[in-house]
Design a protein around this motif. Sequence first.
Motif, mmCIF file in Angstrom:
data_model
loop_
_atom_site.group_PDB
_atom_site.id
_atom_site.type_symbol
_atom_site.label_atom_id
_atom_site.label_comp_id
_atom_site.label_asym_id
_atom_site.label_seq_id
_atom_site.Cartn_x
_atom_site.Cartn_y
_atom_site.Cartn_z
ATOM 1 N N GLN A 1 -9.303 0.255 1.017
ATOM 2 C CA GLN A 1 -10.264 -0.694 1.589
ATOM 3 C C GLN A 1 -9.576 -1.923 2.184
ATOM 4 O O GLN A 1 -10.241 -2.889 2.547
ATOM 5 C CB GLN A 1 -11.268 -1.122 0.509
ATOM 6 C CG GLN A 1 -12.052 0.047 -0.084
ATOM 7 C CD GLN A 1 -12.824 -0.372 -1.343
ATOM 8 O OE1 GLN A 1 -13.205 -1.515 -1.489
ATOM 9 N NE2 GLN A 1 -13.032 0.579 -2.242
ATOM 10 N N ASN A 2 -8.257 -1.887 2.241
ATOM 11 C CA ASN A 2 -7.489 -3.000 2.825
ATOM 12 C C ASN A 2 -7.791 -4.329 2.123
ATOM 13 O O ASN A 2 -7.867 -5.381 2.756
ATOM 14 C CB ASN A 2 -7.775 -3.113 4.325
ATOM 15 C CG ASN A 2 -6.601 -3.724 5.073
ATOM 16 O OD1 ASN A 2 -5.453 -3.530 4.706
ATOM 17 N ND2 ASN A 2 -6.887 -4.484 6.120
ATOM 18 N N PRO B 1 0.809 -1.226 0.000
ATOM 19 C CA PRO B 1 0.000 0.000 0.000
ATOM 20 C C PRO B 1 0.837 1.268 0.000
ATOM 21 O O PRO B 1 0.503 2.238 -0.693
ATOM 22 C CB PRO B 1 -0.820 -0.123 1.297
ATOM 23 C CG PRO B 1 -0.870 -1.586 1.576
ATOM 24 C CD PRO B 1 0.427 -2.148 1.085
ATOM 25 N N TRP C 1 1.238 -9.217 4.871
ATOM 26 C CA TRP C 1 0.563 -8.172 4.087
ATOM 27 C C TRP C 1 -0.201 -7.174 4.960
ATOM 28 O O TRP C 1 -1.132 -6.500 4.512
ATOM 29 C CB TRP C 1 -0.326 -8.773 3.008
ATOM 30 C CG TRP C 1 -1.522 -9.595 3.424
ATOM 31 C CD1 TRP C 1 -2.400 -9.351 4.428
ATOM 32 C CD2 TRP C 1 -1.988 -10.795 2.771
ATOM 33 N NE1 TRP C 1 -3.385 -10.302 4.466
ATOM 34 C CE2 TRP C 1 -3.180 -11.206 3.453
ATOM 35 C CE3 TRP C 1 -1.561 -11.551 1.684
ATOM 36 C CZ2 TRP C 1 -3.904 -12.336 3.082
ATOM 37 C CZ3 TRP C 1 -2.285 -12.675 1.317
ATOM 38 C CH2 TRP C 1 -3.428 -13.067 2.012
ATOM 39 N N ASP C 2 0.217 -7.017 6.185
ATOM 40 C CA ASP C 2 -0.370 -6.001 7.071
ATOM 41 C C ASP C 2 -0.221 -4.616 6.428
ATOM 42 O O ASP C 2 0.806 -4.305 5.826
ATOM 43 C CB ASP C 2 0.345 -6.018 8.428
ATOM 44 C CG ASP C 2 -0.433 -5.261 9.503
ATOM 45 O OD1 ASP C 2 -0.559 -4.019 9.386
ATOM 46 O OD2 ASP C 2 -0.910 -5.913 10.453
ATOM 47 N N ALA C 3 -1.256 -3.798 6.548
ATOM 48 C CA ALA C 3 -1.235 -2.458 5.954
ATOM 49 C C ALA C 3 -0.146 -1.588 6.559
ATOM 50 O O ALA C 3 0.412 -0.704 5.895
ATOM 51 C CB ALA C 3 -2.595 -1.790 6.122
ATOM 52 N N ASN C 4 0.160 -1.835 7.835
ATOM 53 C CA ASN C 4 1.208 -1.085 8.533
ATOM 54 C C ASN C 4 2.547 -1.791 8.317
ATOM 55 O O ASN C 4 2.777 -2.885 8.846
ATOM 56 C CB ASN C 4 0.886 -0.993 10.023
ATOM 57 C CG ASN C 4 1.875 -0.124 10.773
ATOM 58 O OD1 ASN C 4 2.982 0.164 10.291
ATOM 59 N ND2 ASN C 4 1.499 0.311 11.962
ATOM 60 N N ARG D 1 -7.317 -7.718 0.310
ATOM 61 C CA ARG D 1 -6.303 -8.762 0.247
ATOM 62 C C ARG D 1 -6.950 -10.014 -0.353
ATOM 63 O O ARG D 1 -8.178 -10.162 -0.322
ATOM 64 C CB ARG D 1 -5.756 -9.097 1.648
ATOM 65 C CG ARG D 1 -5.133 -7.933 2.393
ATOM 66 C CD ARG D 1 -3.858 -7.430 1.759
ATOM 67 N NE ARG D 1 -3.242 -6.387 2.579
ATOM 68 C CZ ARG D 1 -3.488 -5.085 2.465
ATOM 69 N NH1 ARG D 1 -4.356 -4.654 1.549
ATOM 70 N NH2 ARG D 1 -2.879 -4.212 3.247
ATOM 71 N N TYR E 1 5.595 -7.631 2.083
ATOM 72 C CA TYR E 1 4.205 -7.597 1.624
ATOM 73 C C TYR E 1 4.050 -8.446 0.358
ATOM 74 O O TYR E 1 3.153 -9.290 0.268
ATOM 75 C CB TYR E 1 3.769 -6.156 1.342
ATOM 76 C CG TYR E 1 2.353 -6.053 0.809
ATOM 77 C CD1 TYR E 1 1.286 -5.815 1.671
ATOM 78 C CD2 TYR E 1 2.092 -6.213 -0.550
ATOM 79 C CE1 TYR E 1 -0.017 -5.735 1.181
ATOM 80 C CE2 TYR E 1 0.791 -6.144 -1.044
ATOM 81 C CZ TYR E 1 -0.251 -5.911 -0.177
ATOM 82 O OH TYR E 1 -1.545 -5.835 -0.667
ATOM 83 N N ARG F 1 -1.184 -13.130 6.626
ATOM 84 C CA ARG F 1 -1.789 -11.903 7.171
ATOM 85 C C ARG F 1 -0.743 -10.972 7.781
ATOM 86 O O ARG F 1 -0.842 -9.738 7.656
ATOM 87 C CB ARG F 1 -2.850 -12.261 8.209
ATOM 88 C CG ARG F 1 -4.079 -12.946 7.620
ATOM 89 C CD ARG F 1 -5.195 -13.064 8.654
ATOM 90 N NE ARG F 1 -6.379 -13.685 8.078
ATOM 91 C CZ ARG F 1 -6.675 -14.988 8.175
ATOM 92 N NH1 ARG F 1 -5.843 -15.799 8.844
ATOM 93 N NH2 ARG F 1 -7.763 -15.467 7.637
#
Length: 389
Positions: A321-322, A275, A343-346, A324, A290, A340
């Motif tokens: 919208q996150n 992201p 590929w965490d958004a943070n 995945r 990621y 998970r």
Amino acid sequence: MDVKAIVDVKPPTKTENQEVEGGLIPKVKGTGSVSNKDVFFRADKIDLKSLDVQLEKHLSRVWSRNIETQKPKEEWEIDLSKLDIRHVIANGAYGIVYRGAYDDQDVAVKLLDWGEDGIATTAETAALRASFRQEVAVWHKLDHPNVTKFVGASMGTSNLKIPSTNPSDGPNSLPSRACCVVVEYLPGGTLKQYLIRNRRKKLAFKVVIQLALDLSRGLSYLHSKKIVHRDVKTENMLLDIHRTLKIADFGVARVEAQNPRDMTGETGTLGYMAPEVLDGKPYNRRCDVYSFGICLWEIYCCDMPYPDLSFADVSSAVVRQNLRPEIPRCCPSTLSNIMRKCWDANAEKRPEMEEVVRMLEAIDTSKGGGMIPEDQSAGCFCFAPARGP
């Protein structure tokens, strides 16, 4: 006025100019035996701007050749006389890949042509070549079983002959600014091709973990050398005859910047891009983590992420919208948790690749857990029917 000859010339075109030692002169028709030193030109009839452009190109070529010949040979530079280029095996955004041989070793040869398209300025081309030279010096020292072996490179390939797509045209030659990278040739093809071949029957769980471990170990090694790949995807992973995975295509890889803000811009492939990269924000090696998470899902499912969405929709949904890929219910929690986390958004919450290696090594494959149990022929009942042929 003591004039030996005055010639009224029309503005010269590219085909009417000829190169002479030290510069360009207009080619004059119908002057008979009048020598160049006896000829005067009417300045108002000469397109000086055109001459300036051509002179700059001419001097740039001469400068480029001189620079390459004057610099001492680097330890990674190959002997082009030992390189035999045979045929095209792939076309990419950053060059053409050929199969060939170097010193009796099967190799893949990637040709990069910078600065001859008339778009890049001389300064931009010089910056690209300087960056390439710096990074090649790093690649040359890489040595890991899950990283494609680097054989060598060349900064000047104007004398290199490459086969033409049309045999009647004879061999092609490259501009003086072209570069080439030579790596070991791997006959197993790309991981993407392997997954497509297994799209219906899927992979045994132990094969999933083996491939995932190969990729994670290779990335962990690159990160330990401060190298961020920036385009981690199944198309950029190659397999040898033993199905060992090796990371390839360092076309956009770079040494990690000390300041994360020095690494920005969309670099990679949509669907695999983190992201922060899609959003144009600063990023670091965790953008590779990621991308690994997406690859891990792809290896497990033997399917494509987001098959029904356009590139624009994927980009927007991943960031805002996150979005995945959907993990099948039959996927063991030990593996789905890794996906998970990766590929965490943070980005700061994503694990380092060395930690990912440890988590994968701890997974027990003796009881299965893949999309297809080893003792059955049916697929995972909890996943949607296979798409495609």
